[in-house]
Design an enzyme around this catalytic site. Structure first.
Site, short mmCIF file in Angstrom:
data_model
loop_
_atom_site.label_atom_id
_atom_site.label_comp_id
_atom_site.label_asym_id
_atom_site.label_seq_id
_atom_site.Cartn_x
_atom_site.Cartn_y
_atom_site.Cartn_z
N ASN A 108 66.46 92.91 71.39
CA ASN A 108 65.59 93.10 70.22
C ASN A 108 64.50 92.03 70.22
O ASN A 108 64.33 91.27 69.26
CB ASN A 108 66.41 93.05 68.94
CG ASN A 108 65.80 93.89 67.83
OD1 ASN A 108 64.66 94.33 67.94
ND2 ASN A 108 66.53 94.08 66.76
N HIS B 16 69.34 93.22 58.44
CA HIS B 16 70.20 94.25 59.03
C HIS B 16 70.95 95.05 57.97
O HIS B 16 71.22 96.24 58.19
CB HIS B 16 71.22 93.61 59.98
CG HIS B 16 70.68 93.32 61.35
ND1 HIS B 16 70.03 92.15 61.66
CD2 HIS B 16 70.67 94.07 62.49
CE1 HIS B 16 69.67 92.18 62.93
NE2 HIS B 16 70.03 93.33 63.45
#
Length: 476
Positions: free
Chosen positions: A332, A364
């Site tokens: 990521n 998240h």
């Protein structure tokens, strides 16, 4: 299908034949449409003879069409979030507007995460949450860059040269702004492309430079083919191996009866299959970006074009890494860069690591398992840093010792990765505690012990050479 999905369902009969839920089928179909149009965009629209305005309109319109197809009326969440943040930047005091945007964007994202907790707990529906996460990155980074630009206009000096380089001194036009929010290459799964990079791409910066120098334009075809092929391999692993290695089996009573080695190997395989889902999504997304011409990042030392400006994953580096930092830096990638730009490089020195992991956890979502991962990862990262600085030099004195060190640390890094991220699959407090208890919390105890006996000062704010290369622009 869980109630959180609001996308179109007219292809559901086809999805059943293929064997995919409609949300996943729509995503793959939408990305293939985006990939096809990317070739068209680069062939017919990415020319100096075509107006920049037309490019913005085309990218915006197709992005909206794909968003409606995959997310339906939930697109309104994105529109409202982006509109509010633009109004904040235009009318709120420049000294606080970036913080208001950060709070607003995180609040909007958090409300969606909580909605999923209530109506799709433990589900993996590809709803608006993913695009909203990427939009939060776009809006917050844009706001901080705009704040830096206002400071520069007042002749203030910025301590971080990256902040100065990416500063936005004037708000863009509405067309530029909405094009950046919804451009089709990124709308379904990202990854984040920073505003300056996007605008330079749309304005054809490297097109103009190559035409001035009478140089042939670099072609992304080879990179697109390689990334598409790698994505195909990843999706094949997903479809054929996932049913064999289920993450929840790691906390079953049956696995307790097996040896520790068996449990470690099974843990590694089950987490590798979970990573394959992200490899597929991000490799295909990179191919979509590159096919349209977005992602050119200059030339390497051999004169070959680099197409990694918006790359989000380096699979080979992750799977062969001998330390957690290499894994984190290459997983990521654009999110790591975003966290560094909006949090780590701006937070007080003593709190940087923990604040950055906290922001990452909130971004998240709110499953308890996420917080097991990020709090644990902070200690494991510091322990790994101590090992690299104070133990590794003793093994560099000979080739054989270095080889031994690399083998041992590869095993340790890969096991720690699986051990740390499995809470993303287990989700609940009870499941996470049950899993870690099965390993007697051994890796946690080792990490804490290493932090005590090998203390090091925080230095994650210094980008690695690879990270600096990733963030360079074509002209530099």
């Amino acid at each position: 299908m869980a109630s959180t999905y609001a996308g179109f369902r007219f292809l559901e009969p086809v999805a059943r034949v293929v064997g995919l839920p409609i949300d996943q089928f729509n995503f793959v179909f939408g990305q293939l449409i985006a990939l096809s149009f990317s070739f068209f965009f680069r062939r017919f629209l990415y020319k100096t003879s075509v107006s920049v305005t037309l490019r913005h309109v085309v990218c915006l319109v197709l992005g909206l069409v794909l968003a409606v197809f995959c997310f339906g009326y939930h697109l309104g969440f994105l529109v409202a979030d982006a509109a509010i943040c633009y109004l904040v930047l235009r009318f709120a005091p420049a000294s606080h507007s970036h913080l208001i945007v950060m709070g607003t964007a995180l609040l909007c994202l958090s409300s969606q995460h909580l909605y999923r907790l209530l109506y799709d707990y433990g589900g993996y529906t590809m709803d608006i949450s993913g695009p909203l996460m990427v939009l939060t990155q776009k809006l917050t980074d844009f706001a901080f860059c705009f704040h830096d630009g206002q400071l520069l206009k007042k002749k203030s000096e910025l301590k971080d040269k990256e902040h100065e380089k990416n500063a936005i001194r004037e708000l863009p036009s509405l067309l530029q702004y909405w094009s950046y929010v919804f451009y089709f290459q990124c709308i379904l799964v990202g990854p984040l492309c920073f505003y300056r990079d996007y605008i330079e791409f749309m304005e054809g910066k490297y097109l103009i430079e190559h035409e001035k120098e009478n140089k042939p334009l670099p072609s992304p075809t080879n990179d697109v083919m390689k990334k598409s092929a790698a994505a195909f391999v990843a999706v094949s692993v997903m479809m054929f191996v996932t049913p064999v290695v289920a993450p929840l089996y790691n906390i079953s009573d049956e696995i307790r009866e097996n040896s520790l080695i068996y449990r470690i190997v099974y843990l590694y395989l089950s987490m590798f299959v979970q990573r394959a889902k992200y490899y597929f999504a991000w490799l295909l997304a990179d191919a979509v970006n590159n096919a349209s011409g977005l992602g050119f990042n200059g030339y390497d030392k051999d004169g070959a074009p680099k197409w990694n400006l918006v790359t989000n994953i380096d699979v080979w580096t992750i799977e062969t890494a001998t330390n957690l930092k290499s894994i984190i830096d290459n997983w990521n990638i654009q999110t790591v860069a975003w966290l560094r730009r909006v949090c780590f490089s701006r937070a007080p020195g003593g709190t940087r690591t923990m604040l950055t992991y906290t922001l990452s956890a909130v971004w998240h979502g709110f499953y308890p398992g996420y917080y097991f991962t990020f709090i644990s990862a902070a200690f494991f990262t510091m322990a790994g840093r101590g090992m690299r600085r104070k133990v590794r030099p003793f093994f560099l004195q000979s080739t054989s010792l270095k080889f031994l060190y690399d083998v041992v640390t590869w095993f340790a890094a890969q096991h720690c990765l699986s051990y740390l991220v499995i809470p993303f699959c287990l989700l609940s407090v009870a499941n996470c505690i049950k899993f870690y208890t099965m390993f007697y919390w051994g890796p946690h105890l080792c990490a804490v012990l290493l932090c005590v006996i090998l203390p090091v000062s925080s230095s994650l704010g210094k980008p690695t050479a690879k990270k600096l290369e990733t963030e360079k622009k074509p002209a530099e």
